[in-house]
Enzyme design. Structure first.
Site, PDB file in Angstrom:
ATOM      1  N   HIS A   1      -5.060 -12.630   1.689  1.00 22.70           N
ATOM      2  CA  HIS A   1      -4.794 -13.744   1.150  1.00 22.70           C
ATOM      3  C   HIS A   1      -4.672 -14.795   2.034  1.00 22.70           C
ATOM      4  CE1 HIS A   1      -4.103 -12.585  -3.112  1.00 22.70           C
ATOM      5  NE2 HIS A   1      -3.589 -11.449  -2.631  1.00 22.70           N
TER       6      HIS A   1
ATOM      7  N   ASN B   1      -2.567 -12.971  -9.541  1.00 28.53           N
ATOM      8  CA  ASN B   1      -4.318 -12.868  -9.492  1.00 28.53           C
ATOM      9  C   ASN B   1      -5.309 -13.077 -10.404  1.00 28.53           C
ATOM     10  OD1 ASN B   1      -3.887 -11.877  -6.655  1.00 28.53           O
ATOM     11  ND2 ASN B   1      -3.960  -9.584  -7.355  1.00 28.53           N
TER      12      ASN B   1
ATOM     13  N   HIS C   1       7.000 -15.876  -2.903  1.00 27.02           N
ATOM     14  CA  HIS C   1       8.004 -14.727  -3.027  1.00 27.02           C
ATOM     15  C   HIS C   1       8.139 -14.235  -4.467  1.00 27.02           C
ATOM     16  CE1 HIS C   1      10.724 -11.723  -2.436  1.00 27.02           C
ATOM     17  NE2 HIS C   1      11.697 -12.282  -2.033  1.00 27.02           N
TER      18      HIS C   1
HETATM   19 FE1  HDD Z   1       0.603  -9.696  -2.155  1.00 24.63          FE
HETATM   20  C1  HDD Z   1       0.326 -12.597  -0.542  1.00 24.63           C
HETATM   21  C2  HDD Z   1      -0.782 -11.644  -5.128  1.00 24.63           C
HETATM   22  C3  HDD Z   1       0.714  -6.956  -4.227  1.00 24.63           C
HETATM   23  C4  HDD Z   1       2.237  -8.067   0.035  1.00 24.63           C
HETATM   24  N1  HDD Z   1      -0.412 -11.861  -2.781  1.00 24.63           N
HETATM   25  C5  HDD Z   1      -0.345 -12.549  -1.814  1.00 24.63           C
HETATM   26  C6  HDD Z   1      -0.863 -13.798  -2.565  1.00 24.63           C
HETATM   27  C7  HDD Z   1      -1.071 -13.361  -3.540  1.00 24.63           C
HETATM   28  C8  HDD Z   1      -0.573 -12.174  -3.948  1.00 24.63           C
HETATM   29  C9  HDD Z   1      -1.737 -14.367  -4.700  1.00 24.63           C
HETATM   30  C10 HDD Z   1      -0.943 -15.165  -1.770  1.00 24.63           C
HETATM   31  C11 HDD Z   1       0.245 -15.892  -1.887  1.00 24.63           C
HETATM   32  C12 HDD Z   1      -0.278 -17.264  -1.064  1.00 24.63           C
HETATM   33  O1  HDD Z   1      -0.994 -17.966  -1.522  1.00 24.63           O
HETATM   34  O2  HDD Z   1       0.475 -17.785   0.174  1.00 24.63           O
HETATM   35  N2  HDD Z   1      -0.265  -8.935  -4.339  1.00 24.63           N
HETATM   36  C13 HDD Z   1      -0.296 -10.106  -5.326  1.00 24.63           C
HETATM   37  C14 HDD Z   1      -0.538  -9.349  -6.395  1.00 24.63           C
HETATM   38  C15 HDD Z   1      -0.207  -8.169  -6.410  1.00 24.63           C
HETATM   39  C16 HDD Z   1       0.307  -8.123  -4.928  1.00 24.63           C
HETATM   40  C17 HDD Z   1      -0.971 -10.111  -7.703  1.00 24.63           C
HETATM   41  C18 HDD Z   1      -0.039  -7.155  -7.101  1.00 24.63           C
HETATM   42  C19 HDD Z   1       0.157  -7.237  -8.685  1.00 24.63           C
HETATM   43  N3  HDD Z   1       0.991  -7.917  -2.133  1.00 24.63           N
HETATM   44  C20 HDD Z   1       0.818  -6.962  -2.998  1.00 24.63           C
HETATM   45  C21 HDD Z   1       1.928  -5.732  -2.420  1.00 24.63           C
HETATM   46  C22 HDD Z   1       2.146  -6.082  -1.374  1.00 24.63           C
HETATM   47  C23 HDD Z   1       1.791  -7.654  -1.212  1.00 24.63           C
HETATM   48  C24 HDD Z   1       2.143  -4.261  -3.262  1.00 24.63           C
HETATM   49  C25 HDD Z   1       3.081  -5.083  -0.438  1.00 24.63           C
HETATM   50  C26 HDD Z   1       3.541  -4.051  -0.238  1.00 24.63           C
HETATM   51  N4  HDD Z   1       1.102 -10.200  -0.488  1.00 24.63           N
HETATM   52  C27 HDD Z   1       1.824  -9.422   0.164  1.00 24.63           C
HETATM   53  C28 HDD Z   1       2.131 -10.089   1.654  1.00 24.63           C
HETATM   54  C29 HDD Z   1       1.573 -11.626   1.570  1.00 24.63           C
HETATM   55  C30 HDD Z   1       0.763 -11.462   0.270  1.00 24.63           C
HETATM   56  C31 HDD Z   1       1.860  -9.399   2.743  1.00 24.63           C
HETATM   57  C32 HDD Z   1       0.660 -12.008   2.492  1.00 24.63           C
HETATM   58  C33 HDD Z   1       0.887 -13.483   2.975  1.00 24.63           C
HETATM   59  C34 HDD Z   1       2.197 -13.444   2.052  1.00 24.63           C
HETATM   60  O3  HDD Z   1       2.435 -12.354   1.450  1.00 24.63           O
HETATM   61  O4  HDD Z   1       2.940 -14.732   1.833  1.00 24.63           O
HETATM   62  O5  HDD Z   1       3.434 -10.156   1.595  1.00 24.63           O
END
Ligand code: HDD
Length: 740
Positions: free
Chosen positions: A111, A183, A375
């Site tokens: 993202h 999402n 978060h």
């Molecule tokens: Fe995630 C970012 C949505 C599963 C780990 N995720 C991130 C963002 C969105 C989502 C919208 C952007 C946030 C922003 O605008 O700063 N992610 C989802 C959805 C998931 C999902 C809807 C499943 C239903 N994500 C998911 C899993 C993991 C992550 C299973 C890790 C095991 N996601 C992350 C992250 C991020 C992230 C690495 C990258 C930047 C952040 O968090 O702040 O932690």
């Protein structure tokens, strides 16, 4: 706003819970603690004292260093003679260059590309009987910050790629910050978060050459997806029109997981969150999306910012599907803890609980949109998580990632992340600490600071973990058997689409797999599609020039969910954009009448002419030109009006230097291209009689759906408005070549 109503929980008699919780009195948010307030307008930004926080950072009278020292020169380094070497003692040079060298922070691991906006959420109070979250009580208004994003691309990648979109909302409630990190697709690729690095490594560019950027059309992605059948559900949504939204403003949003609401009596209800755009749900077509990526890679970002700047504030209604919090957490055979499953709206209607309006653009992209930290563990009393194994891993990952992305554990002190509830933590020190904490005893229990701060009980708003009873279990690395069905909902989704949407899905799979080099990967994915739908599999196989395999699994059929289709409905037209092709020979009075009529309908008319400036006299009935043939492309418009005579000479071949609209001259190929593309992308096209020849030059038959011709501007605009409400002239799409 809907009629005020109690949320109905299927399977629970309406009399339970017995009484509606009275809406709480609207409250003013408590003022932030001094060390949690926005930074002083003066020192960190350089604005003059007393200036509003939004004042331009550059508006102070004198340029200074970071220490406030006034500078007399910032263009020349200090040298040993004008042609000599630069001196190490040049403290201004070193500060300026060193700061510049460190201006970038790591982009988000997923993202990375996004756009944000401020707004407000107003609660209807309809959920107050099932949650005690203060911000969901009647008429409470809560400031929000929203960030939309793509998943796979880097921070500088294009907006309209085929991908999932992130839809994250930060509610600054007076009980603490609540983040809904969702999402635009209600199902996910994987059932257990431990596989997140696998799906992301597969989707990101290949590690050797770092290509392709922001694409799923490559071998590693389809290698993983074809080997890992639980990813088929999410991938099917990606291959549908949902993977290429028209705008962030026209996307639905989903919380994906099942969450738990807790009411004042401690009773729990399972819920799934939905954001419904008031602007309607619209998508691009694939060719449009590809063209836009070149013409305007910032298309979605620009669209959101422009709409807000113009006062056309986008709105979404927040709704919930509700389910009884039963021991097995199943609903109609669907495991509510399986994040690869959704619950069709026909089985559990989405009940509106509030409305969000985005009404302000960020002042500074980096400070706000880049540094905002979401978060799923940012919770408030009345909302809790479930044991969905994807959500459980997310609860670890988001906090962890901010520490490397934002440089330490104090990211909650960055202005955009500061809660608007009083903060009284005992977290101390660390990189980038902004607070000057007083007191001697940041520990509990203490006597030195009078025992402060005290622990809260539920009566004064403490977050109490739901005392969930857990079945006796053994420690094991295993999914429940109810997670095993990987195909029935993929089929349900595909078969719920209209024929034209199914064609788009077929074309998307054929495109994506056509970009894979390994034949074995294409064959394996076809084998997965065979379990979804034989017609889909055969059509994609035909396009790839491969045999269609037989299904290998007995997949149960379920009733289609008409709510999944974007075709067949009508939507508000406000904010849609119409291009008016005109030139000096056009009937300028009619063009102005059409502009006025579009404007009255809330539609944005943009005049496209061979050159900029004015058509006719500027102050005497002339028409201002907003786009030229050089700067316009059909993809910017939802419909086109042809007001230029543009008569092509029968024997004149169109040339690049041809003057459009010159009586007897050749039609400008750029105008012709604009019309043919608009036609191919199933957009409404309107003409006066004079425009008929331009249509002919573009090879567009007049007697086809969505081509309207009217004698006067008002009737033309009214006919086009009706067509725009359906978004596209759907019947104009040819059947997929793969199916033909
Ligand atoms: Fe995630 C970012 C949505 C599963 C780990 N995720 C991130 C963002 C969105 C989502 C919208 C952007 C946030 C922003 O605008 O700063 N992610 C989802 C959805 C998931 C999902 C809807 C499943 C239903 N994500 C998911 C899993 C993991 C992550 C299973 C890790 C095991 N996601 C992350 C992250 C991020 C992230 C690495 C990258 C930047 C952040 O968090 O702040 O932690």
């Amino acid at each position: 706003m809907p009629e005020e109503s109690n949320i109905h929980i299927p399977g629970v008699p309406a009399s339970e819970p017995a009484s509606l919780q009275e809406p709480t009195t609207p409250r003013e948010p408590l003022p932030p603690k001094p060390d949690q307030q926005a930074p002083e307008a003066v020192s960190p930004t350089g604005s003059p004292t007393g200036a509003p926080a939004t004042a331009r950072a550059q508006s102070g009278q004198y340029l200074t260093t970071a220490q406030g020292l006034r500078l007399g020169d910032t263009d020349h380094s200090l040298k040993a003679g004008s042609r000599g070497p630069i001196l190490l003692q040049d403290h201004h040079l070193r500060e300026k260059i060193t700061h510049f060298d460190h201006e970038r922070i790591p982009e988000r691991v997923v993202h990375a590309r996004g756009a944000g906006a401020h707004g407000v959420f107003r609660s209807y109070g309809t959920a107050a009987n099932i949650t005690r979250a203060g911000f969901l009580a009647k008429d409470v208004e809560t400031p929000v910050f929203v960030r939309f994003s793509t998943v796979l691309g880097s921070r500088g990648s294009a907006d309209t790629v085929r991908d999932t979109r992130g839809f994250s909302t930060k509610f600054y409630t007076d009980e603490g910050t609540y983040d809904l990190v969702g999402n635009n697709i209600p199902v996910f690729f994987i059932q257990d978060g431990i596989k997140f690095p696998d799906i992301i490594h597969a989707g990101k560019p290949h590690p050797d050459r770092e290509i392709p950027q922001a694409q799923s059309a490559h071998d590693t992605f389809w290698d993983f997806v074809s080997l890992h059948t639980e990813a088929q559900a999410h991938t099917m949504w990606n291959m549908s029109d949902r993977g290429i939204p028209r705008s962030y403003r026209t996307m639905e949003g989903f919380g994906v997981h099942t969450f738990r609401f807790i009411n004042a009596e401690g009773k729990t209800t399972l819920v799934k969150f939905h954001w419904k755009p008031k602007q309607g749900v619209h998508s691009l077509v694939w060719e449009e999306a590809q063209i836009i990526n070149g013409m305007d890679p910032d298309f979605h970002r620009r669209d959101l910012a422009d709409a807000i700047e113009a006062g056309a504030y986008p709105e979404w209604e927040l709704g919930v599907q509700t389910f009884p919090d039963t021991e097995n957490q199943m609903f109609e055979g669907i495991d509510l803890l399986d994040p690869t499953k959704f619950v069709p709206e026909e089985l559990a209607p989405v009940q509106p609980i509030g409305v969000m309006t985005l009404n302000a653009n960020p002042t500074n992209y980096f400070a706000e949109t880049e540094q905002v930290a979401f978060h799923p563990g940012h919770l408030v009393p009345g909302i809790d998580v479930t044991n969905d194994p994807l959500l459980q891993v997310r609860l670890f990952s988001y906090l962890d990632t901010q520490i490397s992305r934002l440089g330490g554990p104090n990211f909650a002190q960055i202005p955009i992340n500061r809660p608007q509830a009083p903060v009284n933590d005992m977290l101390r020190d660390g990189m980038h600490q902004q607070a000057v904490h007083g007191g001697a005893a940041p520990y509990r229990p203490n006597s030195l600071d009078g025992g402060c701060p005290f622990l809260a009980g539920q009566d004064v708003g403490a977050f109490i973990d739901v005392p969930e009873e857990l079945a006796a279990s053994i420690k094991e690395r295993k999914n429940p058997a109810s997670f095993d069905d990987h195909f029935s909902q993929v089929r349900l989704f595909f078969r719920s689409l209209s024929p034209v949407e199914r064609d788009h899905v077929i074309q998307a799979y054929t495109f994506e797999l056509g970009k894979c080099y390994e034949k074995s990967i294409r064959e394996r994915q076809l084998a997965a599609l065979a379990n979804v739908d034989a017609e889909l599999c055969a059509a994609v196989a035909k396009g790839l020039g491969l045999p269609a395999p037989e299904a290998t699994e007995q997949v149960p059929d379920s009733d289609p969910s008409p709510a999944l289709s974007q075709v067949g409905k009508t939507w508000p037209v406000a904010g849609r954009v119409v291009g008016i092709l005109a030139d000096g020979d056009s009937d300028l009075a009619a063009v102005n009448a059409a502009r006025k009529a579009f404007d009255a309908a809330g539609i944005v008319p943009l005049v496209i002419a061979p050159a900029g400036g004015f058509l006719g006299a500027e102050n005497d009935g002339g028409v201002p030109v907003q786009r030229t043939y050089l700067t316009a492309r059909s993809t910017e418009f939802d419909a086109v009006v042809v007001a230029a005579p543009a008569a092509p000479a029968p024997d004149a071949a169109p040339g690049l230097d041809a003057k459009a609209g010159a009586p007897g001259g050749a039609a400008d190929p750029r105008a012709v291209l604009l019309l043919t593309e608009a036609y191919r992308h199933a957009k409404a096209i309107g003409t006066w009689d004079s425009g008929a020849e331009a249509l002919a030059a573009a090879g567009i038959p007049r007697e086809t759906p969505g081509i309207v011709s009217a004698g006067d501007a008002e009737s033309l605009v009214s006919e086009l408005t009706a067509l725009l409400a359906a978004h596209r002239v759907w019947e104009r799409f040819p059947a997929s070549p793969a199916r033909a």
